[in-house]
Design an enzyme around this catalytic site. Structure first.
Site, PDB file in Angstrom:
ATOM      1  N   ASN A 209       0.846  -1.199   0.000  1.00 43.75           N
ATOM      2  CA  ASN A 209       0.000   0.000   0.000  1.00 43.75           C
ATOM      3  C   ASN A 209       0.878   1.246   0.000  1.00 43.75           C
ATOM      4  O   ASN A 209       2.105   1.150  -0.011  1.00 43.75           O
ATOM      5  CB  ASN A 209      -0.978  -0.014   1.176  1.00 43.75           C
ATOM      6  N   ASP A 279      -4.771  -6.227   5.002  1.00 42.09           N
ATOM      7  CA  ASP A 279      -5.828  -7.058   5.574  1.00 42.09           C
ATOM      8  C   ASP A 279      -5.795  -8.485   5.013  1.00 42.09           C
ATOM      9  O   ASP A 279      -6.349  -9.396   5.605  1.00 42.09           O
ATOM     10  CB  ASP A 279      -7.197  -6.416   5.294  1.00 42.09           C
ATOM     11  N   LYS A 289       9.355 -16.998 -10.004  1.00 36.27           N
ATOM     12  CA  LYS A 289       8.642 -15.867 -10.615  1.00 36.27           C
ATOM     13  C   LYS A 289       7.507 -16.399 -11.504  1.00 36.27           C
ATOM     14  O   LYS A 289       7.750 -17.285 -12.328  1.00 36.27           O
ATOM     15  CB  LYS A 289       9.636 -15.046 -11.444  1.00 36.27           C
ATOM     16  N   PHE A 324      -5.356   3.848  14.594  1.00 33.48           N
ATOM     17  CA  PHE A 324      -5.657   4.777  13.504  1.00 33.48           C
ATOM     18  C   PHE A 324      -6.787   4.164  12.690  1.00 33.48           C
ATOM     19  O   PHE A 324      -6.966   2.940  12.683  1.00 33.48           O
ATOM     20  CB  PHE A 324      -4.434   4.968  12.603  1.00 33.48           C
ATOM     21  N   LYS A 338     -14.391   0.994  15.301  1.00 30.25           N
ATOM     22  CA  LYS A 338     -13.073   0.409  15.578  1.00 30.25           C
ATOM     23  C   LYS A 338     -12.688   0.595  17.045  1.00 30.25           C
ATOM     24  O   LYS A 338     -12.039  -0.276  17.631  1.00 30.25           O
ATOM     25  CB  LYS A 338     -12.012   1.010  14.659  1.00 30.25           C
ATOM     26  N   LYS A 342     -11.948  -2.907  18.789  1.00 36.70           N
ATOM     27  CA  LYS A 342     -10.539  -3.175  19.087  1.00 36.70           C
ATOM     28  C   LYS A 342     -10.155  -2.728  20.499  1.00 36.70           C
ATOM     29  O   LYS A 342      -8.978  -2.727  20.856  1.00 36.70           O
ATOM     30  CB  LYS A 342      -9.655  -2.514  18.026  1.00 36.70           C
TER      31      LYS A 342
HETATM   32  O1  PMT Z   1       2.769   6.261   6.497  1.00 38.55           O
HETATM   33  P1  PMT Z   1       2.193   7.549   5.917  1.00 38.55           P
HETATM   34  O2  PMT Z   1       2.491   7.687   4.445  1.00 38.55           O
HETATM   35  O3  PMT Z   1       2.607   8.748   6.723  1.00 38.55           O
HETATM   36  O4  PMT Z   1       0.607   7.453   6.019  1.00 38.55           O
HETATM   37  C1  PMT Z   1      -0.022   7.516   7.267  1.00 38.55           C
HETATM   38  C2  PMT Z   1      -1.255   6.583   7.326  1.00 38.55           C
HETATM   39  C3  PMT Z   1      -2.316   7.070   6.361  1.00 38.55           C
HETATM   40  C4  PMT Z   1      -0.854   5.147   6.992  1.00 38.55           C
HETATM   41  C5  PMT Z   1      -1.761   6.669   8.824  1.00 38.55           C
HETATM   42  O5  PMT Z   1      -2.108   7.994   9.121  1.00 38.55           O
HETATM   43  C6  PMT Z   1      -2.958   5.762   9.041  1.00 38.55           C
HETATM   44  O6  PMT Z   1      -4.092   6.151   8.835  1.00 38.55           O
HETATM   45  N1  PMT Z   1      -2.689   4.501   9.502  1.00 38.55           N
HETATM   46  C7  PMT Z   1      -3.681   3.454   9.625  1.00 38.55           C
HETATM   47  C8  PMT Z   1      -3.819   2.744   8.325  1.00 38.55           C
HETATM   48  C9  PMT Z   1      -4.765   1.570   8.387  1.00 38.55           C
HETATM   49  O7  PMT Z   1      -4.378   0.473   8.110  1.00 38.55           O
HETATM   50  O8  PMT Z   1      -5.963   1.848   8.840  1.00 38.55           O
HETATM   51  P2  PMT Z   1      -7.152   0.724   8.975  1.00 38.55           P
HETATM   52  O9  PMT Z   1      -8.369   1.555   9.198  1.00 38.55           O
HETATM   53  O10 PMT Z   1      -7.108  -0.227   7.867  1.00 38.55           O
HETATM   54  O11 PMT Z   1      -6.766  -0.042  10.303  1.00 38.55           O
HETATM   55  C10 PMT Z   1      -7.232   0.345  11.582  1.00 38.55           C
HETATM   56  C11 PMT Z   1      -6.189   0.076  12.632  1.00 38.55           C
HETATM   57  O12 PMT Z   1      -5.986  -1.332  12.758  1.00 38.55           O
HETATM   58  C12 PMT Z   1      -4.831   0.691  12.357  1.00 38.55           C
HETATM   59  O13 PMT Z   1      -4.303   1.177  13.587  1.00 38.55           O
HETATM   60  C13 PMT Z   1      -4.009  -0.495  11.847  1.00 38.55           C
HETATM   61  O14 PMT Z   1      -2.627  -0.348  12.217  1.00 38.55           O
HETATM   62  C14 PMT Z   1      -4.623  -1.662  12.565  1.00 38.55           C
HETATM   63  N2  PMT Z   1      -4.624  -2.945  11.826  1.00 38.55           N
HETATM   64  C15 PMT Z   1      -5.260  -3.049  10.634  1.00 38.55           C
HETATM   65  C16 PMT Z   1      -5.295  -4.255   9.988  1.00 38.55           C
HETATM   66  C17 PMT Z   1      -4.659  -5.367  10.574  1.00 38.55           C
HETATM   67  N3  PMT Z   1      -4.651  -6.538   9.957  1.00 38.55           N
HETATM   68  N4  PMT Z   1      -4.025  -5.234  11.741  1.00 38.55           N
HETATM   69  C18 PMT Z   1      -4.016  -4.050  12.376  1.00 38.55           C
HETATM   70  O15 PMT Z   1      -3.425  -3.932  13.454  1.00 38.55           O
END
Ligand code: PMT
Length: 403
Positions: A209, A279, A289, A324, A338, A342
């Site tokens: 990503n 995810d 490859k 986040f 969330k 969580k």
């Molecule tokens: O790195 P940059 O370029 O500065 O960009 C910053 C950012 C946009 C990545 C950051 O600000 C941000 O929003 N991070 C969270 C990205 C994300 O995966 O969000 P989500 O809504 O999909 O996940 C929610 C939370 O669960 C996040 O804290 C994530 O770390 C966590 N998660 C998600 C999926 C997973 N399988 N395990 C997790 O722990």
């Protein structure tokens, strides 16, 4: 906060030099020890004697004055200081500091200093607005130097606008705030995750990503600045890890991130998960490859573990867990869900559709939502500033009561 702190004051040649005298007096009243370096031009405005009397210490002006002790004066002063304050800071000293010019005692000392440096600019408003001055300020800030913004009002030259030296109480409170923040997380282990995970398809391809790591690295840097023992777990990123980390753990896949995070979480009091974790991952990873073949290629994806959810399930009474939410729609609704799902203390909701916000930008646009539903809506600001606002919420009282 200033009790016992050693403040090295640099005074440069501006009419506001007289205000620096009061700043010294206030710093000493707050318990700080102050030593002063004056530029030759500063002595045209206020005498050395004034600063010697008010600081209770000899004042240094001349690089070539006969030595009082056998040490190299600019190095000794640079090593002595817990913080350096340049007030008033003229356009000239800002330019020299930005360029690394060392042609007098003050600018030479500034190059040798490893302690935090604060500049309190003071000059005519047109000079302050000049692109060269603004660029120099930007350069200094990018290096981690602190700028105490000038006030707006009638200037000594008769003009009106921004350029008036901040008031002595504002200068002292900027230093107090800095030292308070520096002690805020002292002895607290903080775990931060950053950047995106990558999920291999074959030896040369992966699903990834756009996360650059900038948000997570800014968070780690801020936690270090507040005195925490910081472990940064990062997916691939082009950034250099911030200085002062307790440990930097580099991972690639969500599974690797999970292992590192769950291990470190056991001993962490604060966890901030800014990483963009994939995810899903390809069910099978080809060991060769994949060759170009049919018109279509299907890859079956399997769900990755939700690391944050697991952390929420295992959360110990003493832990603060911050997540986040990167969303392109229904920001508040999804972010609130969330928090619950969580088991978070608060969440940073990130609308990643807005220009200048989200992935791979220097700035971000977020809303911080707490468990009780309170929303703090922040304007567009640098990721460094967002990191500050996040750690402003991790209060020492909270940490104590959660022990
Ligand atoms: O790195 P940059 O370029 O500065 O960009 C910053 C950012 C946009 C990545 C950051 O600000 C941000 O929003 N991070 C969270 C990205 C994300 O995966 O969000 P989500 O809504 O999909 O996940 C929610 C939370 O669960 C996040 O804290 C994530 O770390 C966590 N998660 C998600 C999926 C997973 N399988 N395990 C997790 O722990």
């Amino acid at each position: 906060m200033l009790e016992g702190k050693r403040i090295l004051l640099g005074v440069t040649g501006g009419i506001a030099a007289y205000k620096a005298v009061e700043a010294v007096s206030r710093l000493r009243k707050a318990g700080a020890e102050v030593r002063v370096i004056m530029t030759r031009e500063a002595t045209e405005f206020v005498t050395e004697l004034t600063f010697r009397e008010i600081s209770g210490n000899p004042v240094t002006v001349d690089m070539w004055a006969p030595v009082q002790h056998w040490n190299v004066a600019h190095i000794a002063l640079a090593e002595w200081a817990d913080a350096v304050l340049v007030a008033p800071a003229t356009a000239n000293v800002l330019a020299k500091a930005a360029l690394g010019v060392a042609d007098d005692m003050l600018t030479t000392t500034l190059l040798a200093v490893t302690a935090p440096i604060f500049f309190a600019p003071a000059m005519n408003c047109n000079m302050f607005a000049h692109p060269a001055v603004q660029q120099n300020i930007k350069t200094l800030e990018a290096r981690g130097t602190h700028i105490i913004a000038p006030g707006t009002g009638k200037l000594a030259c008769g003009a009106e606008g921004p350029g008036r030296l901040a008031e002595p109480e504002e200068i002292v409170s900027a230093l107090e705030k800095f030292f308070a923040e520096g002690a805020q997380l002292s002895g607290v282990k903080v775990l931060v995750t950053a950047a995106g995970t990558i999920e291999p398809i074959d030896p040369v391809r992966y699903i990834g990503n756009r996360s650059s790591g900038r948000m997570g690295y800014a968070l780690a840097e801020e936690a270090v600045a507040r005195g925490a023992d910081v472990v940064l777990v990062s997916g691939p990123s082009a950034l250099t890890p911030p200085a002062g980390l307790q440990e930097f753990i580099s991972v690639e896949t969500a599974q690797e991130m999970r292992e590192a995070v769950l291990r470190e979480a056991e001993t962490s009091r604060v966890i901030v998960k800014a990483a963009a974790v994939a995810d899903y991952h390809p069910r099978t990873v080809s060991d060769q490859k994949i060759k170009k073949g049919d018109e279509e290629l299907s890859i079956i994806l399997e769900k990755n573990p939700d690391i944050l959810k697991e952390l929420g399930q295992k959360k110990r009474p003493g832990q603060i867990l911050v997540g986040f939410a990167a969303e392109t729609q229904n920001l508040l609704q999804y972010a609130r869900e969330k928090i619950e799902k969580k088991n978070l203390d608060f969440i940073v909701a990130n609308d990643v559709t807005k220009p200048g916000a989200g992935f791979n930008t220097a700035t971000n646009l977020v809303k911080i939502i707490s468990r009780d539903g309170e929303i703090e809506e922040l304007p567009m600001m640098t990721k460094k500033e967002v990191a500050k606002r996040i750690f402003d919420r991790v209060l020492p009282e909270d940490l104590k009561s959660r022990k």
